[in-house]
Design a protein around this motif. Structure first.
Motif, PDB file in Angstrom:
ATOM      1  N   ILE A  97      36.716  22.246  -5.013  1.00 52.76           N
ATOM      2  CA  ILE A  97      37.212  20.982  -5.543  1.00 52.76           C
ATOM      3  C   ILE A  97      38.394  21.269  -6.482  1.00 52.76           C
ATOM      4  O   ILE A  97      38.221  21.738  -7.604  1.00 52.76           O
ATOM      5  N   ASP A  99      43.061  20.307  -6.535  1.00 54.65           N
ATOM      6  CA  ASP A  99      44.191  19.724  -5.806  1.00 54.65           C
ATOM      7  C   ASP A  99      45.117  20.795  -5.243  1.00 54.65           C
ATOM      8  O   ASP A  99      46.193  20.473  -4.741  1.00 54.65           O
ATOM      9  N   PRO A 116      43.542  13.228  -3.985  1.00 50.79           N
ATOM     10  CA  PRO A 116      42.103  13.402  -3.750  1.00 50.79           C
ATOM     11  C   PRO A 116      41.264  12.606  -4.751  1.00 50.79           C
ATOM     12  O   PRO A 116      41.607  12.508  -5.929  1.00 50.79           O
ATOM     13  N   SER A 117      40.173  12.020  -4.245  1.00 53.03           N
ATOM     14  CA  SER A 117      39.280  11.226  -5.090  1.00 53.03           C
ATOM     15  C   SER A 117      37.859  11.368  -4.570  1.00 53.03           C
ATOM     16  O   SER A 117      37.623  11.929  -3.498  1.00 53.03           O
ATOM     17  N   GLY A 118      36.905  10.837  -5.315  1.00 50.39           N
ATOM     18  CA  GLY A 118      35.500  10.959  -4.942  1.00 50.39           C
ATOM     19  C   GLY A 118      34.949   9.692  -4.311  1.00 50.39           C
ATOM     20  O   GLY A 118      35.505   8.605  -4.447  1.00 50.39           O
ATOM     21  N   ASN A 123      31.668  15.420  -3.512  1.00 48.77           N
ATOM     22  CA  ASN A 123      32.849  16.009  -2.897  1.00 48.77           C
ATOM     23  C   ASN A 123      34.091  15.213  -3.281  1.00 48.77           C
ATOM     24  O   ASN A 123      33.995  14.080  -3.758  1.00 48.77           O
ATOM     25  N   SER A 124      35.263  15.789  -3.042  1.00 46.42           N
ATOM     26  CA  SER A 124      36.513  15.049  -3.150  1.00 46.42           C
ATOM     27  C   SER A 124      37.102  14.890  -1.752  1.00 46.42           C
ATOM     28  O   SER A 124      36.873  15.729  -0.874  1.00 46.42           O
ATOM     29  N   TYR A 125      37.857  13.803  -1.545  1.00 46.65           N
ATOM     30  CA  TYR A 125      38.375  13.485  -0.222  1.00 46.65           C
ATOM     31  C   TYR A 125      39.813  12.987  -0.325  1.00 46.65           C
ATOM     32  O   TYR A 125      40.171  12.288  -1.271  1.00 46.65           O
ATOM     33  N   GLU A 139      38.854  18.128   2.112  1.00 42.11           N
ATOM     34  CA  GLU A 139      37.594  17.821   1.422  1.00 42.11           C
ATOM     35  C   GLU A 139      37.249  18.960   0.469  1.00 42.11           C
ATOM     36  O   GLU A 139      37.173  20.123   0.872  1.00 42.11           O
ATOM     37  N   LYS A 189      36.173   2.312  -3.023  1.00 44.74           N
ATOM     38  CA  LYS A 189      36.305   3.763  -2.891  1.00 44.74           C
ATOM     39  C   LYS A 189      36.744   4.155  -1.482  1.00 44.74           C
ATOM     40  O   LYS A 189      37.624   5.005  -1.302  1.00 44.74           O
ATOM     41  N   VAL A 193      40.508   5.843  -0.101  1.00 46.24           N
ATOM     42  CA  VAL A 193      40.669   7.041   0.710  1.00 46.24           C
ATOM     43  C   VAL A 193      41.387   6.727   2.022  1.00 46.24           C
ATOM     44  O   VAL A 193      42.285   7.473   2.450  1.00 46.24           O
TER      45      VAL A 193
END
Length: 326
Positions: A97, A99, A116-118, A123-125, A139, A189, A193
């Motif tokens: 996790i 950037d 990237p965000s959660g 996880n981050s996506y 991810e 959310k 994404v």
């Protein structure tokens, strides 16, 4: 028997530029280049009037990438590359996790509508597009092993108007059933994404030895049946599965009436055949013969792949134990 997901194919407009992009951040390494001759066997195998192409095989951690620059390049409507459009839609690269991978690929020419965000999963996506507009998911995972030195291939996603039909087909092809499914959205959310508004979709996952198949069907915006794509059309163009007995797998699929392009034959250092799933997506079944370094088993034993597989197995076992206790 199918032993894993060997590689994903991508038709590109500029082979050299694509090699340069996908080898950034050590996501893939160039294994070898090759040429596809325009002969009767290759035209039949690929279902193309002109099979002439330059190609490159890129070796990744837990999955490979095959690039083709065809002499004939059919045009593709950019709408066909939308997140919710039917077809082979994206591949996913995982890492720790951070950037770092995102920033590196953006610096190399990728574009993205968000950072990237959660999603509340830990996880981050983020979705990015390569310089030709093809979709990738990055991810970040909380279980990434410290010794992992490069990103790894996690899954390939197919978007379909009929998720039950497509998951049934790939269960037949691979011998592996869906292990998880669910419905998602609407949620800000998910909108963030995907870069869309009020999305709603269903998803399902099938876990092979080295990577997963991911399936999506969007209710809003609606996933409509896609056109039957030529392998030469720019974009993600096929999924390749490794077999340990290609003749038996070919006979099995023939017995089930699966559309195939022809029987197995030699191409390079492997025997292979192509076919179409019920949505018209192209799949390949391959049995390596000489280059044993590019097998699924070798990917799982390579240092980076082994450490990742051990870490994710331990993480999945912890989740399963927690679910059982609950």
């Amino acid at each position: 028997m199918i032993t894993g997901l060997h590689h994903v194919g991508l038709s590109v407009l500029n082979l050299d530029a694509a090699i340069d992009f996908y080898t950034k951040q050590h996501a893939y390494n160039l294994s070898h280049r090759f040429d596809v001759e325009d002969n009767a066997n290759n035209r039949a195998m690929l279902q193309l009037d002109n099979a002439s192409a330059r190609g490159a095989f890129l070796q990744g951690s837990l999955g490979c990438l095959e690039l083709f620059e065809y002499a004939c390049k059919p045009e593709m409507d950019q709408e066909d590359k939308a997140v919710y459009s039917a077809g082979i839609r994206h591949i996913c690269l995982q890492s720790e996790i951070s950037d770092r991978l995102y920033d590196g690929l953006v610096a190399a020419g990728a574009t993205s509508h968000a950072r990237p965000s959660g999603l509340g999963t830990g996880n981050s996506y983020v979705y990015i597009r390569d310089p030709e507009g093809n979709l990738l998911e990055l991810e970040g995972t909380p279980w990434a092993p410290e010794e992992a030195r490069r990103p790894w291939f996690a899954h390939v996603a197919l978007v379909t108007p009929d998720i039950s039909r497509l998951t049934d087909f790939y269960a037949l092809l691979t011998g592996i059933d869906i292990h998880r499914q669910g419905s998602f959205g609407p949620s800000p959310k998910f909108d963030h994404v995907a870069g869309l508004s009020d999305i709603c979709f269903t998803g399902a996952w099938s876990r092979l030895a080295n990577a997963e198949l991911e399936f999506w069907c969007y209710a809003h915006p609606s996933t409509l049946p896609g056109n039957r794509r030529s392998l030469a059309t720019p974009g993600w163009n096929h999924i390749c599965f490794e077999s340990d007995d290609i003749d038996a797998d070919y006979a099995r699929l023939v017995a089930h009436g699966i559309e195939l392009h022809g029987p197995p034959h030699m191409f390079g250092n492997a025997r292979l055949f192509f076919g179409r799933d019920p949505d018209g997506n192209v799949f390949e079944v391959l049995q390596p013969s000489l280059d044993k370094q590019l097998t699924v088993a070798a990917m799982l034993q390579e240092a980076n792949g082994h450490s990742v597989d051990a870490a994710r197995t331990a993480y999945r076992n912890r989740l399963a134990a927690t679910a059982t206790e609950a």
